[in-house]
Design an enzyme around this catalytic site. Structure first.
Site, short mmCIF file in Angstrom:
data_model
loop_
_atom_site.label_atom_id
_atom_site.label_comp_id
_atom_site.label_asym_id
_atom_site.label_seq_id
_atom_site.Cartn_x
_atom_site.Cartn_y
_atom_site.Cartn_z
N ASP A 105 0.87 -1.18 0.00
CA ASP A 105 0.00 0.00 0.00
C ASP A 105 0.91 1.23 0.00
O ASP A 105 2.14 1.10 0.08
CB ASP A 105 -0.89 -0.02 1.26
CG ASP A 105 -1.78 1.21 1.35
OD1 ASP A 105 -2.43 1.54 0.34
OD2 ASP A 105 -1.83 1.85 2.41
N SER A 106 0.29 2.40 -0.02
CA SER A 106 1.09 3.64 0.04
C SER A 106 1.64 3.90 1.44
O SER A 106 2.59 4.66 1.61
CB SER A 106 0.23 4.84 -0.37
OG SER A 106 -0.84 4.99 0.53
N TYR A 143 -1.21 8.44 -2.50
CA TYR A 143 -1.29 8.00 -3.89
C TYR A 143 -2.40 8.72 -4.66
O TYR A 143 -2.35 8.82 -5.87
CB TYR A 143 -1.63 6.50 -3.93
CG TYR A 143 -0.45 5.55 -3.84
CD1 TYR A 143 0.86 5.97 -4.09
CD2 TYR A 143 -0.67 4.21 -3.53
CE1 TYR A 143 1.91 5.06 -4.03
CE2 TYR A 143 0.36 3.30 -3.48
CZ TYR A 143 1.66 3.72 -3.72
OH TYR A 143 2.69 2.83 -3.67
N GLY A 144 -3.41 9.15 -3.91
CA GLY A 144 -4.62 9.68 -4.55
C GLY A 144 -4.38 10.80 -5.54
O GLY A 144 -5.13 10.96 -6.50
N CYS A 175 -4.49 -1.94 -1.61
CA CYS A 175 -4.61 -0.51 -1.91
C CYS A 175 -5.68 -0.34 -2.98
O CYS A 175 -5.57 -0.95 -4.06
CB CYS A 175 -3.24 -0.03 -2.42
SG CYS A 175 -3.29 1.63 -3.13
N GLU A 209 -2.71 8.51 8.23
CA GLU A 209 -1.24 8.42 8.31
C GLU A 209 -0.70 9.13 9.55
O GLU A 209 0.34 8.77 10.09
CB GLU A 209 -0.60 9.02 7.05
CG GLU A 209 -0.72 8.14 5.81
CD GLU A 209 0.09 6.85 5.88
OE1 GLU A 209 1.23 6.87 6.38
OE2 GLU A 209 -0.44 5.80 5.44
N CYS A 213 -10.80 2.83 -0.20
CA CYS A 213 -9.39 3.05 0.11
C CYS A 213 -9.13 2.30 1.40
O CYS A 213 -9.91 2.41 2.37
CB CYS A 213 -9.14 4.54 0.29
SG CYS A 213 -7.55 4.92 1.07
N HIS A 250 -7.18 2.70 3.74
CA HIS A 250 -6.95 3.48 4.97
C HIS A 250 -8.25 3.70 5.75
O HIS A 250 -8.23 3.85 6.97
CB HIS A 250 -6.39 4.86 4.63
CG HIS A 250 -4.92 4.91 4.32
ND1 HIS A 250 -4.37 4.41 3.17
CD2 HIS A 250 -3.88 5.42 5.04
CE1 HIS A 250 -3.07 4.61 3.18
NE2 HIS A 250 -2.74 5.23 4.30
N1 DGL Z 1 -4.68 3.01 0.87
C1 DGL Z 1 -4.62 3.40 -0.51
C2 DGL Z 1 -5.88 3.14 -1.23
O1 DGL Z 1 -6.51 2.17 -0.86
C3 DGL Z 1 -3.78 4.58 -0.87
C4 DGL Z 1 -4.33 5.90 -0.51
C5 DGL Z 1 -3.40 7.06 -0.79
O2 DGL Z 1 -2.21 6.94 -0.55
O3 DGL Z 1 -3.91 8.11 -1.25
O4 DGL Z 1 -6.29 3.80 -2.16
#
Ligand code: DGL
Length: 267
Positions: free
Chosen positions: A11-12, A43-44, A74, A153, A185, A187
């Site tokens: 994941d990020s 990552y978004g 992710c 985060e 996501c 997170h």
């Molecule tokens: N946890 C990731 C996802 O499911 C990455 C989110 C991110 O870094 O913006 O999209």
């Protein structure tokens, strides 16, 4: 390939730890390698080209570590890069997209499914396509939630900042009368208590982690790769950038299983 080889999960940042949590619960005998791409979180806001480079570098790393299967933990990579790279590998490789779509279809009563995800995921429309390919009679509303990943985060799962962000993203979904919302996501499941509080538990929130691990188990079984030995599992955590905050927030999220975090440079 030895059954004792690790499962790769990436994941990020700390988001994929939702999958780790479920893996520890459902398949505690498995060894794994977790990679948090903290040099590139969030990552978004990244382009497709940037995300593709990250995915290829991480897959190379996972291959070097002899992973027997990979979970793309992710939503962004599952939506944007997994369709582009999946044919390049022969090992079991799965993401969180189809699982989320299936769970949402099974859950909705009024046919209105919301998707809360990153901007890159929303732009890809991958969840909508996946849901509609399973059932043409449902409607989908996708909402990008860029403030949520930085909050998770930073370990800010409750409090005024989290509440204000959740309100701004969930109000449109409530107004539209979604009855089910995919947490697109990885997170976001860490924010479930705050989301439930704000929405007064009026939505079914789809966390893809549990079913992703069920699907992984079935895949490993079908490839005869389930670890049925008595060997002690080896659990390793790697990041590409910030390691101390990953360690601290990771421990807050999943506890003492994170003993040590190694920082590596991928490209
Ligand atoms: N946890 C990731 C996802 O499911 C990455 C989110 C991110 O870094 O913006 O999209």
């Amino acid at each position: 390939m030895p059954k004792t080889d690790p499962i790769g999960i990436f994941d990020s940042g700390v988001g994929g730890l939702t999958v780790v949590k479920s893996l520890l619960d459902k398949m505690p005998q498995e060894s794994f390698i977790y990679f948090g791409d903290t040099a590139h979180v969030p990552y978004g806001e990244k382009t497709r080209e940037q995300l593709l480079t990250y995915a290829q570098d991480i897959m190379k790393f996972m291959m070097k570590k002899n992973c027997k299967a990979i979970v793309v933990a992710c939503g962004t990579h599952s939506s944007v890069t997994l369709p582009l790279i999946s044919n390049n590998y022969t090992l079991p490789l799965l993401g969180v997209l189809e699982v989320g779509a299936r769970q949402a279809i099974a859950s909705t009563r009024n046919g209105k499914i919301g998707v809360a995800a990153t901007q890159a995921t929303v732009d890809s429309r991958a969840f909508t396509k996946s849901i509609v390919s399973l059932n043409k009679n449902v409607e989908v509303m996708e909402v990008a939630c860029p403030r949520l990943v930085p909050l998770v985060e930073a370990g800010k799962l409750t409090g005024p900042e989290a509440e204000a962000a959740i309100k701004s993203y969930f109000d449109p979904l409530l107004d539209w009368q979604a009855d089910t919302v995919i947490l697109g996501c990885t997170h976001y499941p860490f924010l479930v208590p705050s989301i439930k509080k704000y929405t007064e538990d009026s939505l079914v929130l789809i966390d893809t982690a549990g079913e992703t691990v069920d699907e992984l188990k079935a895949l490993l079984e079908s490839h005869e790769l389930l670890n049925d030995s008595d060997s002690e599992p080896v659990r390793q955590f790697f990041v590409s950038g910030e390691d101390l905050s990953f360690y601290n927030v990771g421990k807050l999220l999943i506890g003492d299983v994170i003993k040590h975090v190694d920082k590596v440079k991928l490209s």
